[in-house]
Design a protein around this motif. Structure first.
Motif, short mmCIF file in Angstrom:
data_model
loop_
_atom_site.label_atom_id
_atom_site.label_comp_id
_atom_site.label_asym_id
_atom_site.label_seq_id
_atom_site.Cartn_x
_atom_site.Cartn_y
_atom_site.Cartn_z
N SER A 1 0.85 -1.18 0.00
CA SER A 1 0.00 0.00 0.00
C SER A 1 0.89 1.24 0.00
O SER A 1 2.08 1.16 0.31
CB SER A 1 -0.93 0.01 1.21
N ASN B 1 -2.49 -2.50 5.18
CA ASN B 1 -3.39 -3.45 4.54
C ASN B 1 -2.89 -4.87 4.76
O ASN B 1 -1.68 -5.12 4.74
CB ASN B 1 -3.49 -3.17 3.04
N LYS C 1 -9.93 -8.91 3.82
CA LYS C 1 -8.81 -7.97 3.84
C LYS C 1 -9.02 -7.03 5.02
O LYS C 1 -10.15 -6.74 5.42
CB LYS C 1 -8.69 -7.21 2.53
N GLU D 1 -8.05 -3.29 6.59
CA GLU D 1 -7.58 -1.95 6.24
C GLU D 1 -7.49 -1.10 7.49
O GLU D 1 -8.48 -0.94 8.21
CB GLU D 1 -8.52 -1.31 5.22
N CYS E 1 -5.31 5.75 8.48
CA CYS E 1 -4.22 6.40 7.75
C CYS E 1 -3.17 6.96 8.69
O CYS E 1 -2.01 7.14 8.30
CB CYS E 1 -4.77 7.49 6.84
N GLU F 1 -16.57 -5.31 -0.78
CA GLU F 1 -15.73 -4.93 0.35
C GLU F 1 -16.57 -4.48 1.55
O GLU F 1 -16.34 -3.42 2.14
CB GLU F 1 -14.72 -3.84 -0.04
#
Length: 259
Positions: A156, A161, A174, A176, A179, A202
């Protein structure tokens, strides 16, 4: 650098501090479930796991990294598992959060029900370069010698990730992350790592959330509290793999205390 040799499943030793955990209120042992790996019956009844790392007084006083230990509880605070790290002292001192380790998860009788292994990789960890196995951290999860799944760091630009694979290496979920992960005594917010389906939609089906542990614990230790949520009817094997993702996230982002 040498890594700790794993003990055979039949010879897994009960952790020295396991006796102290007997004072903790334990979740009632459920009946055996067809198709469920032995010892994982607890997970069939849960949609949330609380993962609380134990404070190591020696580590807090000396800043010498010790083996991590965790108490795993249900939403009512009843203990269902206990996890402890197996690693070499030299590896912990020289490599810190990048070290290789084996995480043993035992039930209330001290029987090992899960084993999670992360191999040492010299150049792994950077999200920009995680497109190859040599540059990406991963944890394999097994129960009784049977492979259940793998957590792999994914490439990423910035946001953490991870790919969650089943026993056939098919991507199921997955993860996530946020940030910006700004840990410390003054940052009282939680950090959610969302669990999403691997299809095009997702959809978010749960999360691995690092929770605020309190001023003293955050300021003087690197001990962490996590909450792991998932659908109650999720395959118990994938619940175990998501638990493994919690340990990988913890050591990659919250192990080092710079306060």
């Amino acid at each position: 650098m040498p890594q700790a040799a794993a003990q055979p499943w039949s010879q897994a030793q009960e952790p020295p501090l396991m006796a102290q955990q007997q004072q903790q209120q334990w979740m009632q042992m459920p009946q055996s479930v067809p198709g469920c790996p032995p010892g994982l019956e607890y997970l069939t009844q849960l949609d949330q796991l609380l993962v609380h790392q134990q404070v190591e007084l020696f580590e807090a006083l000396t800043n010498i990294e010790t083996k991590n230990r965790f108490v795993l509880k249900n939403a009512l605070g009843q203990q269902c598992y206990y996890a402890y790290e197996e690693s070499e002292l030299c590896m912990r001192i020289c490599c810190g959060p990048g070290r290789g380790f084996i995480m043993h998860v035992v039930d209330n009788a001290g029987r090992e029900v899960l084993r999670m292994t992360r191999e040492f990789k010299c150049c792994a960890g950077c999200c920009w370069c995680a497109n190859t196995d040599h540059c990406a951290f991963n944890i394999t999860v097994e129960s009784g010698g049977t492979h259940l799944g793998t957590i792999k760091q994914a490439q990423s630009c910035w946001i953490p990730n991870y790919h969650i694979l089943d026993e056939t290496n098919k991507e199921i979920f997955k993860i996530e992350g946020p940030c910006c992960i700004c840990q410390g005594a003054c940052c009282t917010c939680d950090f959610p790592f969302h669990i999403k389906t691997a299809d095009g939609a997702e959809s978010v089906i749960g999360s691995v959330t690092k929770q605020w542990s309190g001023l003293g614990k955050e300021m003087f230790t690197d001990a962490t509290n996590f909450s792991v949520t998932f659908p109650k009817d999720l395959d118990v094997k994938m619940k175990a793999v998501l638990l493994g993702a919690t340990f990988l996230i913890d050591i990659m982002f919250f192990e080092k205390n710079n306060n």
